[in-house]
Design a protein around this motif. Structure first.
Motif, PDB file in Angstrom:
ATOM      1  N   TRP A 131       0.817  -1.300  -0.219  1.00  0.00           N
ATOM      2  CA  TRP A 131      -0.670  -0.072  -0.412  1.00  0.00           C
ATOM      3  C   TRP A 131       0.674   1.195  -0.112  1.00  0.00           C
ATOM      4  O   TRP A 131       2.291   1.768   0.481  1.00  0.00           O
ATOM      5  CB  TRP A 131      -0.865   0.441   1.475  1.00  0.00           C
ATOM      6  CG  TRP A 131      -1.832   1.061   1.201  1.00  0.00           C
ATOM      7  CD1 TRP A 131      -2.129   2.001   1.952  1.00  0.00           C
ATOM      8  CD2 TRP A 131      -3.256   1.096   0.244  1.00  0.00           C
ATOM      9  NE1 TRP A 131      -2.790   2.703   2.052  1.00  0.00           N
ATOM     10  CE2 TRP A 131      -3.808   2.204   1.319  1.00  0.00           C
ATOM     11  CE3 TRP A 131      -3.950   0.092   0.292  1.00  0.00           C
ATOM     12  CZ2 TRP A 131      -4.569   3.171   0.760  1.00  0.00           C
ATOM     13  CZ3 TRP A 131      -4.913   0.884  -1.265  1.00  0.00           C
ATOM     14  CH2 TRP A 131      -5.351   1.962   0.072  1.00  0.00           C
ATOM     15  N   ASN A 132       0.954   2.402  -0.890  1.00  0.00           N
ATOM     16  CA  ASN A 132       1.646   3.537  -0.943  1.00  0.00           C
ATOM     17  C   ASN A 132      -0.095   4.412  -1.686  1.00  0.00           C
ATOM     18  O   ASN A 132      -0.691   3.766  -1.939  1.00  0.00           O
ATOM     19  CB  ASN A 132       2.303   3.331  -1.854  1.00  0.00           C
ATOM     20  CG  ASN A 132       2.389   2.431  -2.949  1.00  0.00           C
ATOM     21  OD1 ASN A 132       2.023   3.234  -3.871  1.00  0.00           O
ATOM     22  ND2 ASN A 132       2.794   0.769  -2.935  1.00  0.00           N
ATOM     23  N   GLU A 133       0.902   5.609  -2.333  1.00  0.00           N
ATOM     24  CA  GLU A 133      -0.043   6.626  -3.155  1.00  0.00           C
ATOM     25  C   GLU A 133      -0.310   6.184  -4.133  1.00  0.00           C
ATOM     26  O   GLU A 133      -1.390   6.262  -4.713  1.00  0.00           O
ATOM     27  CB  GLU A 133       0.883   7.837  -3.241  1.00  0.00           C
ATOM     28  CG  GLU A 133       0.865   8.395  -1.604  1.00  0.00           C
ATOM     29  CD  GLU A 133       1.450   9.430  -2.036  1.00  0.00           C
ATOM     30  OE1 GLU A 133       2.250  10.080  -2.840  1.00  0.00           O
ATOM     31  OE2 GLU A 133       2.204  10.486  -0.765  1.00  0.00           O
ATOM     32  N   ASN A 134       0.580   5.819  -5.040  1.00  0.00           N
ATOM     33  CA  ASN A 134       0.488   5.139  -6.108  1.00  0.00           C
ATOM     34  C   ASN A 134      -1.095   4.226  -6.236  1.00  0.00           C
ATOM     35  O   ASN A 134      -1.852   3.949  -6.982  1.00  0.00           O
ATOM     36  CB  ASN A 134       1.201   4.650  -6.408  1.00  0.00           C
ATOM     37  CG  ASN A 134       2.419   5.551  -7.265  1.00  0.00           C
ATOM     38  OD1 ASN A 134       1.850   6.841  -7.203  1.00  0.00           O
ATOM     39  ND2 ASN A 134       4.073   5.333  -6.849  1.00  0.00           N
ATOM     40  N   THR A 135      -1.116   3.028  -5.031  1.00  0.00           N
ATOM     41  CA  THR A 135      -2.078   2.034  -4.702  1.00  0.00           C
ATOM     42  C   THR A 135      -3.181   2.799  -4.349  1.00  0.00           C
ATOM     43  O   THR A 135      -3.957   2.186  -5.087  1.00  0.00           O
ATOM     44  CB  THR A 135      -1.250   1.281  -4.217  1.00  0.00           C
ATOM     45  OG1 THR A 135       0.179   1.208  -4.481  1.00  0.00           O
ATOM     46  CG2 THR A 135      -2.188  -0.043  -3.675  1.00  0.00           C
ATOM     47  N   ALA A 136      -2.553   3.803  -3.452  1.00  0.00           N
ATOM     48  CA  ALA A 136      -4.338   4.751  -3.242  1.00  0.00           C
ATOM     49  C   ALA A 136      -5.046   4.932  -4.373  1.00  0.00           C
ATOM     50  O   ALA A 136      -6.375   5.057  -4.707  1.00  0.00           O
ATOM     51  CB  ALA A 136      -4.102   5.304  -2.124  1.00  0.00           C
ATOM     52  N   GLU A 137      -4.479   5.375  -5.534  1.00  0.00           N
ATOM     53  CA  GLU A 137      -4.150   6.158  -6.560  1.00  0.00           C
ATOM     54  C   GLU A 137      -5.740   5.316  -7.479  1.00  0.00           C
ATOM     55  O   GLU A 137      -6.606   5.170  -7.781  1.00  0.00           O
ATOM     56  CB  GLU A 137      -3.775   6.876  -7.232  1.00  0.00           C
ATOM     57  CG  GLU A 137      -3.287   8.497  -6.378  1.00  0.00           C
ATOM     58  CD  GLU A 137      -4.374   9.257  -6.636  1.00  0.00           C
ATOM     59  OE1 GLU A 137      -5.104   9.700  -7.532  1.00  0.00           O
ATOM     60  OE2 GLU A 137      -4.574   9.636  -5.208  1.00  0.00           O
ATOM     61  N   GLU A 138      -4.784   4.116  -7.366  1.00  0.00           N
ATOM     62  CA  GLU A 138      -5.281   2.336  -8.166  1.00  0.00           C
ATOM     63  C   GLU A 138      -6.840   2.294  -8.329  1.00  0.00           C
ATOM     64  O   GLU A 138      -7.168   1.403  -8.761  1.00  0.00           O
ATOM     65  CB  GLU A 138      -4.605   1.715  -8.118  1.00  0.00           C
ATOM     66  CG  GLU A 138      -3.318   2.078  -8.940  1.00  0.00           C
ATOM     67  CD  GLU A 138      -2.406   1.021  -9.356  1.00  0.00           C
ATOM     68  OE1 GLU A 138      -2.837  -0.004 -10.942  1.00  0.00           O
ATOM     69  OE2 GLU A 138      -1.810   0.271  -8.321  1.00  0.00           O
TER      70      GLU A 138
END
Length: 458
Positions: A131-138
């Motif tokens: 989980w990271n910022e990119n995952t959250a955006e996905e």
């Protein structure tokens, strides 16, 4: 285009009751339900004396999964053949994001595994491990692709921390998704497994000792504490124990919305299987492990009282050759068992016929509730005008003994070997097409991907 069919005289089962009526199917959908329907253009099927269920949904499978230095014995081709033969017309498998992988990559991988080879319809949850910022955006992209439910692990090498669980639950609250969680205390399990090996026990009998019910209950309590802070519902997958159920019960008494799933193995089998000689106990190594008879009775009572929301299988199959990877160390035995094809017969036999549930409860637990929770209702999960014609004509008088011989799994054993069951999916329709009859798949590889919406609270 699918043919027209008239299924006449069966007892149609819903989550709220039953009625004797006819069903007219056209172009893959249920066109009309009523008494004494007549249609000269439709093929008539006499279903007198039969129960008519909406196609069953198994919301917890693991096909073609790379795990424990091997790959599950059943891929989407064999797994969905076994599913449809038993009356399960839709499965939801767990696409799994591995470390440093984007969610979109994981979803593309699972589509590559499943597209074009499934005999039942299929959908995906997304298991998140990084989980990271990119995952959250996905997450928005996942919803656009029809993935509206997610899974987190509190154990194994893809587990996430409590802080990450908090962050993901906040995101789910914002977007309207639902999370199912595998709840076990990873550190405690590792310590207990180490103690078993230090004491010289490397056998399958050490497996349940290393994963006691309190390890499940503690993790459930921790998850529900986080969910209470976020104020969002969660799903406890494969609930196995009385201690775990008590955590759910207390949370519900506080006013929390908690969904629960259990599996046939926790209702029918028990921990005595781990005492079998000659490594036979390895057949039953799954996580959470099989529990005591008291745990079984607690879960059955919860089913009877309407406190269990779904019954899935956690189908995760291995051959005995694969299980023997752990013949000298129980922690290296691949965890999991087959079950996707046996679930309806087991639940009908041990649930309905033993007066632990009604046929309407069976419909709710195996069809209606998973369709609602996971965003497929009323397209699936019910027999209603306009719904997909996913229909199981159930023969209540059929009797058989479960054996590995002739099964559609790619395993060389069946964990329910020798168990006598009643009832069978005599004929199975998938979106209006007859695809299975008397345990044989007559039209394979006709499954399609189901893009799901946000689920419905039940």
């Amino acid at each position: 285009m699918a043919d027209r069919y008239l299924i006449a005289g069966g007892q149609i089962i819903s989550g709220s009751g039953s009625r004797t009526a006819d069903i007219l199917i056209d172009n893959g959908r249920i066109e009309k339900i009523g008494e004494d329907l007549a249609d000269m253009t439709a093929r008539r099927i006499d279903a007198s004396g039969k129960l008519i269920f909406p196609g069953f949904i198994d919301a917890h499978t693991h096909f073609d999964l790379e795990v424990s230095d091997t790959v599950t014995a059943d891929d989407f081709e064999s797994g969905t053949k076994a599913a449809i033969a038993g009356g399960t017309t839709c499965i939801i498998d767990f696409a799994t994001q591995y470390k440093k992988e984007a969610l979109s990559e994981a979803l593309a991988t699972w589509h590559k595994k499943a597209d074009g080879v499934c005999s039942s319809d299929y959908a995906f949850h997304m298991a998140i491990s990084d989980w990271n910022e990119n995952t959250a955006e996905e997450i928005k992209e996942m919803f656009a692709g029809g993935v509206t439910s997610f899974k987190l692990y509190m154990t194994y090498d893809i587990r996430v921390s409590d802080g990450v669980i908090y962050d993901i639950l906040k995101k789910m609250k914002a977007v309207g998704g639902i999370v199912g969680v595998h709840c076990e205390n990873n550190d405690l399990i590792n310590r207990l497994a180490g103690e078993q090996k230090s004491a010289g026990d490397y056998s399958p009998a050490a497996h349940p000792k290393s994963r006691p019910a309190c390890a499940e209950a503690e993790a459930i309590h921790r998850l529900l504490t986080i969910a209470r802070v976020v104020d969002v519902p969660v799903m406890i997958v494969h609930l196995s124990s009385e201690e775990g159920y008590e955590e759910v019960r207390r949370a519900r008494e506080r006013g929390q919305k908690v969904y629960t799933e259990t599996c046939p193995q926790y209702l029918i089998l028990d921990e005595s299987r781990y005492q079998l000689e000659d490594f036979e106990g390895a057949k039953y190594v799954c996580s959470p492990p099989l529990r005591s008879r008291q745990d079984k009775e607690c879960l059955w009572q919860a089913v009877r009282d309407g406190q269990i929301d779904t019954i899935s299988t956690d189908h995760c199959s291995f051959t005995m050759a694969q299980k023997k990877m752990g013949i000298k160390d129980f922690t290296k035995i691949p965890n999991g068992m087959p079950g996707v094809g046996n679930r309806p017969q087991l639940i009908y036999t041990y649930g309905v016929l033993e007066d632990r549930m009604t046929v309407s409860q069976m419909c709710r637990l195996l069809s209606e509730n998973p369709a609602k929770l996971y965003g497929m209702y009323p397209r699936k999960g019910c027999i209603a005008e306009g719904s997909d014609a996913d229909i199981v004509i159930w023969n209540p008088d059929y009797r058989r003994t479960i054996t590995a011989e002739g099964q559609l799994y790619r395993t060389d054993y069946n964990p329910y070997e020798g168990i006598k069951v009643r009832g069978m999916a005599e004929r199975v329709f998938l979106r209006g097409m007859p695809v299975a009859e008397k345990g044989e798949v007559t039209k394979p590889n006709t499954g399609c991907y189901i893009k799901r919406e946000k689920g419905i609270r039940i």
